[in-house]
Enzyme design. Structure first.
Site, mmCIF file in Angstrom:
data_model
loop_
_atom_site.group_PDB
_atom_site.id
_atom_site.type_symbol
_atom_site.label_atom_id
_atom_site.label_comp_id
_atom_site.label_asym_id
_atom_site.label_seq_id
_atom_site.Cartn_x
_atom_site.Cartn_y
_atom_site.Cartn_z
ATOM 1 N N ASN A 127 0.835 -1.187 0.000
ATOM 2 C CA ASN A 127 0.000 0.000 0.000
ATOM 3 C C ASN A 127 0.878 1.248 0.000
ATOM 4 O O ASN A 127 2.103 1.175 -0.015
ATOM 5 C CB ASN A 127 -0.944 -0.034 1.205
ATOM 6 N N LYS A 130 13.640 -8.641 15.934
ATOM 7 C CA LYS A 130 14.274 -9.963 15.839
ATOM 8 C C LYS A 130 13.397 -10.862 14.980
ATOM 9 O O LYS A 130 12.219 -10.567 14.742
ATOM 10 C CB LYS A 130 14.528 -10.571 17.215
ATOM 11 N N GLY A 170 -0.192 -1.788 8.697
ATOM 12 C CA GLY A 170 0.201 -0.404 8.464
ATOM 13 C C GLY A 170 1.092 0.159 9.551
ATOM 14 O O GLY A 170 0.878 -0.086 10.742
ATOM 15 N N HIS A 210 24.073 1.758 11.922
ATOM 16 C CA HIS A 210 25.121 2.743 12.175
ATOM 17 C C HIS A 210 25.843 2.343 13.455
ATOM 18 O O HIS A 210 25.264 1.687 14.329
ATOM 19 C CB HIS A 210 24.521 4.144 12.319
#
Length: 194
Positions: free
Chosen positions: A92, A173, A149, A122
């Site tokens: 969607n 996980k 969503g 990072h």
């Protein structure tokens, strides 16, 4: 900035694809990201007027586009070429698929609006992070998965086939096949039939 790459003659793209630390502002990578942005915008622009033309842009953008895949724009990717979507899958509006590492979406997958599939990582340590180091871990989504969503799938996660991820969940996980998982972080709340 410390020379984090001393003795390593690989390009930043080669380092990225290997899952090692690299610098995203490398000219080769910036050119590939610009190409992806152009193709994603062409897809969005043609979507309502000429779906066949739009689909050609999408096929050029993605690493693999299965038969019958339907993605409502806008679609946001880093490169597109590391994103593979299996047959009959649906996404969607507003899918963010940061495909620094491979993102593999199986067949018959349903993805709700504003879902984020995030492969980049990072450093936790401030120095290397200040030096703009980045790496990535792949994401794999099995066949017939439904992602609600606003869900976020974090780097390195695999979601097993037939699993349902609730709206707004943050998947940090791996999730096994045939379960329902909800929450932040996502937790399995029940199993479902296959």
């Amino acid at each position: 900035m410390t020379d984090h790459f001393a003795g390593d003659d690989r390009t930043m793209r080669e380092r990225m694809l290997a899952g090692d630390f690299y610098l995203a502002d490398d000219p080769e990578l910036e050119a590939l990201m610009a190409r992806a942005a152009v193709l994603a915008e062409r897809y969005r622009a043609d979507f309502t007027e000429d779906y066949e033309a739009a689909r050609k842009h999408l096929a050029e953008l993605l690493g693999e586009l299965g038969e019958g895949v339907f993605i409502r724009p806008p679609l946001y990717v880093d490169y597109g070429s590391n994103l593979r979507i299996g047959a009959r899958s649906f996404a969607n509006y507003g899918l963010v698929a940061l495909d620094v590492a491979p993102i593999v979406i199986g067949e018959d997958v349903q993805i709700g609006p504003n879902v984020q599939l995030l492969t980049p990582t990072h450093p936790v340590e401030p120095g290397p992070r200040r030096d703009k180091l980045e790496a990535a871990k792949p994401i794999t989504i099995g066949d017939n998965v439904w992602i609600g969503g606003g869900a976020i799938v974090c780097p390195g996660v695999t979601i097993g086939e037939n699993t349902v991820v609730g709206a707004g969940a943050v998947v940090v996980k791996d999730l096994p096949a045939n379960v329902v998982a909800v929450g932040n972080p996502a937790k399995v709340i029940r199993t479902i039939g296959g």
